[in-house]
Write an enzyme that holds these catalytic residues in place. Sequence first.
Site, mmCIF file in Angstrom:
data_model
loop_
_atom_site.group_PDB
_atom_site.id
_atom_site.type_symbol
_atom_site.label_atom_id
_atom_site.label_comp_id
_atom_site.label_asym_id
_atom_site.label_seq_id
_atom_site.Cartn_x
_atom_site.Cartn_y
_atom_site.Cartn_z
ATOM 1 N N ARG A 1 -3.807 -4.406 -19.359
ATOM 2 C CA ARG A 1 -2.682 -4.164 -18.706
ATOM 3 C C ARG A 1 -3.021 -6.250 -18.537
ATOM 4 O O ARG A 1 -3.651 -6.734 -17.749
ATOM 5 C CB ARG A 1 -2.836 -3.960 -17.266
ATOM 6 N N TYR B 1 3.419 -8.841 -4.146
ATOM 7 C CA TYR B 1 2.845 -8.562 -3.278
ATOM 8 C C TYR B 1 1.191 -9.213 -2.910
ATOM 9 O O TYR B 1 1.955 -8.774 -1.794
ATOM 10 C CB TYR B 1 2.791 -7.038 -3.975
ATOM 11 N N SER C 1 -4.978 -6.531 1.565
ATOM 12 C CA SER C 1 -5.822 -6.080 0.898
ATOM 13 C C SER C 1 -7.009 -6.849 -0.640
ATOM 14 O O SER C 1 -6.388 -8.224 -0.133
ATOM 15 C CB SER C 1 -4.076 -6.163 -0.175
ATOM 16 N N LYS D 1 4.546 -1.971 -1.721
ATOM 17 C CA LYS D 1 3.085 -1.827 -2.367
ATOM 18 C C LYS D 1 2.810 -1.890 -3.509
ATOM 19 O O LYS D 1 1.843 -2.262 -4.116
ATOM 20 C CB LYS D 1 1.907 -1.068 -1.563
ATOM 21 N N LEU E 1 -4.110 4.091 -11.039
ATOM 22 C CA LEU E 1 -5.241 4.968 -11.990
ATOM 23 C C LEU E 1 -5.384 6.420 -11.637
ATOM 24 O O LEU E 1 -5.015 7.262 -12.566
ATOM 25 C CB LEU E 1 -6.327 4.918 -11.686
ATOM 26 N N LYS F 1 0.700 -10.319 1.086
ATOM 27 C CA LYS F 1 -0.684 -10.038 2.202
ATOM 28 C C LYS F 1 -1.036 -11.145 2.430
ATOM 29 O O LYS F 1 -1.471 -11.528 3.126
ATOM 30 C CB LYS F 1 -1.530 -9.485 1.225
HETATM 31 P P1 NAD Z 1 3.018 4.442 1.363
HETATM 32 O O1 NAD Z 1 4.144 3.244 1.053
HETATM 33 O O2 NAD Z 1 1.516 5.580 1.178
HETATM 34 O O3 NAD Z 1 2.795 3.659 3.386
HETATM 35 C C1 NAD Z 1 3.866 3.019 3.097
HETATM 36 C C2 NAD Z 1 4.644 3.499 4.611
HETATM 37 O O4 NAD Z 1 5.581 2.517 5.205
HETATM 38 C C3 NAD Z 1 5.443 4.317 4.006
HETATM 39 O O5 NAD Z 1 5.693 5.821 4.425
HETATM 40 C C4 NAD Z 1 6.779 3.599 4.338
HETATM 41 O O6 NAD Z 1 8.008 4.429 3.673
HETATM 42 C C5 NAD Z 1 6.882 2.491 5.037
HETATM 43 N N1 NAD Z 1 7.903 1.642 4.858
HETATM 44 C C6 NAD Z 1 7.929 0.684 4.176
HETATM 45 N N2 NAD Z 1 8.579 -0.267 4.326
HETATM 46 C C7 NAD Z 1 9.245 -0.099 5.814
HETATM 47 C C8 NAD Z 1 9.101 -0.391 6.531
HETATM 48 N N3 NAD Z 1 10.655 -1.368 6.596
HETATM 49 N N4 NAD Z 1 9.740 -0.185 8.208
HETATM 50 C C9 NAD Z 1 9.401 1.256 8.233
HETATM 51 N N5 NAD Z 1 8.775 1.798 8.169
HETATM 52 C C10 NAD Z 1 8.631 1.136 6.038
HETATM 53 O O7 NAD Z 1 1.247 2.978 0.783
HETATM 54 P P2 NAD Z 1 -0.114 3.270 1.366
HETATM 55 O O8 NAD Z 1 -0.944 3.091 0.030
HETATM 56 O O9 NAD Z 1 0.305 4.352 2.500
HETATM 57 O O10 NAD Z 1 -0.106 1.835 2.091
HETATM 58 C C11 NAD Z 1 0.428 1.523 3.303
HETATM 59 C C12 NAD Z 1 -0.857 0.190 3.318
HETATM 60 O O11 NAD Z 1 -1.569 -0.299 2.547
HETATM 61 C C13 NAD Z 1 1.095 -1.064 2.386
HETATM 62 O O12 NAD Z 1 1.101 -2.127 3.557
HETATM 63 C C14 NAD Z 1 0.168 -1.017 1.876
HETATM 64 O O13 NAD Z 1 0.555 -2.593 1.022
HETATM 65 C C15 NAD Z 1 -1.986 -1.145 1.701
HETATM 66 N N6 NAD Z 1 -2.369 -1.178 0.950
HETATM 67 C C16 NAD Z 1 -2.268 -0.219 0.423
HETATM 68 C C17 NAD Z 1 -3.373 -0.021 -1.266
HETATM 69 C C18 NAD Z 1 -3.142 1.198 -1.960
HETATM 70 O O14 NAD Z 1 -3.721 0.646 -3.039
HETATM 71 N N7 NAD Z 1 -1.977 2.029 -1.651
HETATM 72 C C19 NAD Z 1 -3.897 -1.127 -1.260
HETATM 73 C C20 NAD Z 1 -4.383 -2.618 -0.596
HETATM 74 C C21 NAD Z 1 -3.238 -2.153 1.039
HETATM 75 C C1 WQD Z 2 -7.846 0.551 -11.037
HETATM 76 C C2 WQD Z 2 -7.953 0.000 -12.941
HETATM 77 C C3 WQD Z 2 -6.787 -0.684 -14.272
HETATM 78 C C4 WQD Z 2 -4.052 2.937 -14.505
HETATM 79 C C5 WQD Z 2 -3.814 -2.644 -7.805
HETATM 80 C C6 WQD Z 2 -2.959 -3.180 -6.707
HETATM 81 C C7 WQD Z 2 -4.200 -4.355 -5.863
HETATM 82 C C8 WQD Z 2 -4.309 -2.450 -4.137
HETATM 83 C C9 WQD Z 2 -5.176 -1.183 -5.953
HETATM 84 C C10 WQD Z 2 -2.451 -2.801 -2.855
HETATM 85 C C11 WQD Z 2 -7.977 -1.243 -13.579
HETATM 86 C C12 WQD Z 2 -6.885 0.314 -14.491
HETATM 87 C C13 WQD Z 2 -4.885 1.941 -14.172
HETATM 88 C C14 WQD Z 2 -3.494 3.333 -15.667
HETATM 89 C C15 WQD Z 2 -5.574 2.159 -16.484
HETATM 90 N N1 WQD Z 2 -2.547 -1.855 -4.133
HETATM 91 N N2 WQD Z 2 -6.346 1.543 -15.111
HETATM 92 N N3 WQD Z 2 -5.048 3.093 -16.658
HETATM 93 O O1 WQD Z 2 -4.996 -2.946 -10.093
HETATM 94 O O2 WQD Z 2 -7.311 -3.086 -9.333
HETATM 95 O O3 WQD Z 2 -5.122 -2.770 -7.618
HETATM 96 O O4 WQD Z 2 -3.594 -1.051 -6.240
HETATM 97 O O5 WQD Z 2 -2.904 -3.651 -2.010
HETATM 98 O O6 WQD Z 2 -3.234 -5.145 -5.234
HETATM 99 O O7 WQD Z 2 -3.421 -4.840 -8.311
HETATM 100 O O8 WQD Z 2 -5.548 -0.453 -9.384
HETATM 101 O O9 WQD Z 2 -5.667 1.389 -9.724
HETATM 102 O O10 WQD Z 2 -3.834 0.289 -11.098
HETATM 103 O O11 WQD Z 2 -6.322 0.022 -11.426
HETATM 104 O O12 WQD Z 2 -6.538 2.250 -17.178
HETATM 105 O O13 WQD Z 2 -3.011 4.134 -15.953
HETATM 106 O O14 WQD Z 2 -7.628 1.318 -13.795
HETATM 107 O O15 WQD Z 2 -6.425 -1.374 -15.463
HETATM 108 O O16 WQD Z 2 -8.890 -1.636 -14.402
HETATM 109 P P1 WQD Z 2 -6.132 -2.549 -9.553
HETATM 110 P P2 WQD Z 2 -5.130 0.391 -10.391
#
Ligand code: NAD
Ligand code: WQD
Length: 338
Positions: A292, A149, A124, A84, A200, A153
Amino acid sequence: MAILITGGCGYIGSHTCIEMLAAGYDIVVIDNFYNSKPEALNRVKELSGKDFPFYECDIRDEEGLRKVFSENKIDAVIHFAGLKAVGESVEKPLEYYDNNVYGTLVMYRVMKEFGCKRIVFSSSATVYGGVNPSPLKEDMPTGAVTNPYGRTKYVLEEILKDFCVSDPAFSAVLLRYFNPVGAHESGRIGEDPNGIPNNLMPFLLQVAIGKREKLSVFGNDYDTHDGTGVRDYIHVVDLARGHVKAVEYAMKNVGAQPINLGTGVGYSVLDIVKAFEKVNGVPVPYVIAPRRAGDIATCFSDPAKAAELLGWKAELTLEDMCRDSWRWQSGNPQGYDS
Ligand code: NAD
Ligand code: WQD
């Protein structure tokens, strides 16, 4: 009846395990610990007071998945497993396509073989790209993504839609998360990032605890109320509860349904810093830094579809997000190694 949770040891997965168990579901968890630690599972068991099968298994391991499906009657999959980190995906696109896209194809093949026709997929808000105005709605165009990434998705959403067309009995709920933050109110589970956090809240937490000197606020010249970037931060426990509702919904024949999981409210970077300092009484030193690359000014959801179809809406406040994040960080300064 059991629900398979892939990536269930990760940040969102571990919170979802707790909520699924609290809702009375039997769960089976798989994870390869690429970005998580076994201790998260111990704590899920401790907090829920329940045990469940766990397999250390990669989603690309077809034989391993067959074992999981043959030893358990899996009715639906909540599919979190994936990589991710946006920046890392630019450097290592092959790893991202292999893990996220190929891995999901392997899993679908095994689901098909075992007659499992329900999936709740972690998509996402990134699929909306930078071209749509907020509030973002599910029927807006997707695909103008800016990094590998995000492309995984977007592509996976399209692939899952194709599977639903090919088999009308297959349901795919495509949950578009906004910005998950916060932690379980016990302070026992939370986000445990490796290395320097990109997002963040984890970075801010490491500044608050003294691990890092100051937060760089990326740009204060955006067209927002205070010039800093605006996002839809959502408490991870609200997000986890959204998955319970999404599983219930996926059990009906719903085809492919993209659904936003957000609050519908946008907060700026400085709103977050100020709320955190106020709620926790802890200073967060920061400097204004350049923008950024790839960031947009504003991104927040229209959460109406989730309310209508899932009967779900986010309930926890920004104060809850700040308080619970700090309880986790201050109680576990080294994450799960504390
Ligand atoms: P995370 O990295 O904490 O959790 C993902 C888990 O999947 C981890 O435990 C990792 O070890 C496991 N994993 C990765 N590849 C694997 C594989 N090939 N086989 C088995 N296990 C595997 O991430 P998260 O924040 O909990 O995110 C979960 C999902 O949500 C991800 O798909 C991520 O892309 C999506 N997502 C996250 C965010 C965010 O900001 N955290 C936002 C939007 C979408
Ligand atoms: C949030 C805000 C930064 C860090 C990302 C992925 C998105 C999703 C969620 C998975 C922005 C600002 C950040 C720092 C800062 N993930 N910032 N200083 O970029 O909205 O989304 O995570 O799907 O796909 O792109 O999240 O938490 O990185 O940033 O000022 O050190 O905080 O510029 O405005 P973002 P973020």
